[in-house]
Design an enzyme around this catalytic site. Sequence first.
Site, PDB file in Angstrom:
ATOM      1  N   SER A 179     -27.022   9.248  -1.404  1.00 36.48           N
ATOM      2  CA  SER A 179     -25.831   8.569  -1.939  1.00 36.48           C
ATOM      3  C   SER A 179     -24.977   7.827  -0.916  1.00 36.48           C
ATOM      4  O   SER A 179     -24.049   7.121  -1.292  1.00 36.48           O
ATOM      5  CB  SER A 179     -24.944   9.568  -2.681  1.00 36.48           C
ATOM      6  OG  SER A 179     -25.462   9.843  -3.947  1.00 36.48           O
ATOM      7  N   LYS A 189     -13.740   7.847  -1.005  1.00 39.84           N
ATOM      8  CA  LYS A 189     -14.534   8.107  -2.219  1.00 39.84           C
ATOM      9  C   LYS A 189     -13.796   9.121  -3.078  1.00 39.84           C
ATOM     10  O   LYS A 189     -13.271  10.118  -2.563  1.00 39.84           O
ATOM     11  CB  LYS A 189     -15.920   8.645  -1.808  1.00 39.84           C
ATOM     12  CG  LYS A 189     -16.900   8.804  -2.970  1.00 39.84           C
ATOM     13  CD  LYS A 189     -18.277   9.277  -2.477  1.00 39.84           C
ATOM     14  CE  LYS A 189     -19.278   9.382  -3.631  1.00 39.84           C
ATOM     15  NZ  LYS A 189     -20.621   9.835  -3.190  1.00 39.84           N
ATOM     16  N   SER A 227     -24.622   7.248  -5.153  1.00 36.62           N
ATOM     17  CA  SER A 227     -23.388   7.337  -5.899  1.00 36.62           C
ATOM     18  C   SER A 227     -22.188   6.692  -5.193  1.00 36.62           C
ATOM     19  O   SER A 227     -21.190   6.417  -5.842  1.00 36.62           O
ATOM     20  CB  SER A 227     -23.062   8.806  -6.172  1.00 36.62           C
ATOM     21  OG  SER A 227     -22.793   9.484  -4.956  1.00 36.62           O
TER      22      SER A 227
END
Lengths: 493, 498
Positions: A183, A79, A159
């Site tokens: 998330s 990420k 997210s």
Amino acid sequence: MTELTNLGVKEIRDGVAGGDFTAREVAESFNAAVAAAAELNAFIVTTPDHALAAADAVDAKRAKGDDLGKMGGVPIGMKDLFATQGVQTTAASHILEGFKPQYESTVSQNLWDAGAGMLGKLNLDQFAMGSSNETSYFGNVSSPWRKAGTNAAMSPGGSSGGSSAAVAARIVPAATGTDTGGSIRQPAAFTGICGIKPTYGRCSRWGVVAFASSLDQAGPMARSVEDCAIMLEAMAGFDPKDSTSLDMPVPAWEAGLNADLKGKKVGIPREYRMDGTDQEILDSWERGKEWLRDAGAEIVDVSLPHTKYALPAYYIVAPAEASSNLARYDGVRYGLRELPDGAGLQDMYAETREAGFGDEVKRRIIIGTYVLSAGFYDAYYNQAQKVRTLVARDFNEAFAQCDVILAPTTPTASFPLGENSDDPLAMYLNDVFAVPASLAGLPAMSVPGMLNSDGLPLGLQLVGRPFDEQGVLNAGLAIQQRAGFTAQPEKWW
Amino acid sequence: MSTYRIQGATGEWEVVIGLEVHAQVTSNSKLFSGASTAFGAEPNCNVSLVDAAMPGMLPVPNRECIRQAVRTGMAIEAQINKYSRFDRKNYFYADLPQGYQISQLYHPIVGEGALTIDADEKAGIPEDKVIGIERIHVEQDAGKLMHDQHPTMSYVDLNRCGVALMEIVSRPDMRSPAEAGAYVRKLRTILRYVGSCDGNMEEGSMRADVNVSVRRPGEEFGTRTETKNVNSVRFVMQTIEHEANRQVDVLESGGKIVQETRLFDPNTGTTRSMRSKEDAHDYRYFPDPDLLPLELDDSFLDECRTSLPELPDAKRARYTGELGLSDYNARELTAEVETFARFETLLAATATALGKAEKDVATQVANWALSIAPGVLKALGDEANPANSTAEAQASILKMQDAGEISGGQAKEIYEIVLKTGREPGEIAETEGLKQVSDTGAIEEAIDAIIAANADKVAEYRGGKDKLFGFFVGQTMKAMQGKANPAVVNQILKDKLG
């Protein structure tokens, strides 16, 4: 020979160790899959060379008979909230575009040390703020899933939407995520994969771009509970560079996996039965209970009375911390600098931040600034902290009656991109089931349960006692074994 | 009670003063990062990733800084808070990379304490006065902007950014510039004793925010102004003097004092407005979520306490009480760490050399250390190498003097040579003939000759003119070229003159 990109973490690790294939072959397969999946927009940058170099190192170790590490030969997606040395790290924001850290985050370093390689930096909601992956400066991420009979691009959740999309699309076997208020779990649920947020402090936050420090926690996203256990072991560990890091040994979660839940009690929180929750979600919850009962657990009702206050409290605490954490992006030392002719310092701040931050980030900075302002601090921030304490106490009391809590991960399945983007409150509601465990710092996991009538995945959430990732993983494994979730998105990219 | 008053057109005004002293904590590395705190490095050389607020960087408290703050609190007999917490003070400025300063608003590490300023008649402080200290908290210093490096731009130096400061907040207990000056000096002395701050105001290790208000004696407190970053004792006193008079002028001409932040201009000795309360920042303080609360355990506190040195007030009391020194000597010797350290080393060496108790040689050593030795050193100027002035050498001089082997004058001469050359005092006395003659034979011989040559004066003396004794002493010393031991000379003269 099986398609290597269909393999998960455990299969790749064991296959490389056993000589079924080389780490380089694995890396090459995934590099090709990543390159062919540009339409998903899951990656901000790809790093095929990093993956190959790590693979070659593992192959060389194997040739020498050395230990290959917990993740030996497994390429993963990172990420883009984790600082990676020499590789652009943006938090999906224009304000950090082009920023290449001189340092490596503790979690990513732990993974490289365990033999993993990096396929690229995964897209996300800007500064991890969002629940649909529509706030990235680098464009929306499309879920590989589509609603039956439509071609509309669906949200992979957020997210960690680049992570969930990439894992579900099988262009990575696993990816890192971060979870501040859901998330990891919400995108995992939206895309039919597993994701665990460990106890706050298990994974070091050092080198992770901060959103809300008291909530941010990294965790793995993968297609099986076993893979999550393996990867979490590699990610976690005490880090003296993070004052909030847990100074505890990392348990052998993989070795401790056990789906036999005899003697365990599973709590069903009655307050999670909320108005507006999709009927199919409620049905999946029922199925989840049956599966856990079948695994030997006793199902008990528990109460988490402050649940309805958790989301509002979260949307005070998280923006408050964010408003302060994001003050460092000021155009002075790194990242974007907007300096119109004749501008002074204040103008530079305003122009840089105006141009550099997206709308959702600005919205949260403004909320956070407001709730911390003189005259409002007690009414908002202090009040929210009290709620936080009460939410944690609710869990504490519930765990006197049960070992793990079962709930839906989200109130709905994935929605088309654009559907909620004009309505921040509707978007925030998506995290209503995820946020309480975040506020309490508890380990929580989403595992796929079933597909709904639209052919979209639904996730089930397991929440455990502090430090009891094992209990969460075991209950997750029990569901995984019974749900038989093998559905895959049809490849359209 | 201070009698300091501002004489206004409409009567007398009393000044009320509170000080917030920022003291840089003595530590090798910064409060939350491993970067060095060394003063005077090239710009931006003592900067870690944390200090530069790179994305994802986290603060880790430096135990030594915490320890120093606790020890300082103990030195002012303050309450030590076993639980304290760091808060963020949010504001934007180019010298503040994080966009917030980590400080302690809600739960400071040190609570209520006090220090005593010493009576000083000349300064209008008739008796010792206790000044309350509200709190000490620990916080990060900011970096520095350099405006003189480029015609249109300012440069940022982050070397100081993140260095630990103690903010020591007094009660509004001071009533005159002299009291405020005495407070800052006493505080600096304590910090230096404790070793928690070098107290170097020129390098900015200590600076004060000066809160001043005026009122009619005995009435309620007036509105105060705060003058920021005043960096010497003299400037603190000037700030108060100017600010109090300015406030009296404003009030007497019918105006009101606005609560505001002011700046002191050392060139003019005046203050000017920086920003008013309306423009004050909203700092949006909240607990720093990157840091856990600080919880101090008993063993840590015990170590802090046992590592404290004898403090100025206790030392002074011991010097006058146990060592029998005068008030003046005790005060002078305890004012600075270097002074008492030198004194105590010399005292120990001298007591050992003489085989006497410290208290029996203390006054002799104090006089030597405070007036004789500095006098010689000063007179020599650049010719002296202070490194030659070892405790051993000085003790050896004092020993010879005590034994009557050398006179006071000879002691100075020997010390002079020691300072210039580093030679050994005993050897100097021998080689340079700087020894008193205590040999009674030689002295008797000289005295016999003087008596024989001055029969008339001998008769007068014996006839009752006692004052002539000094004449005989002088003659004898002259004959002995000043090297005779005066005590021996006196004794023999008395015997022979009857």
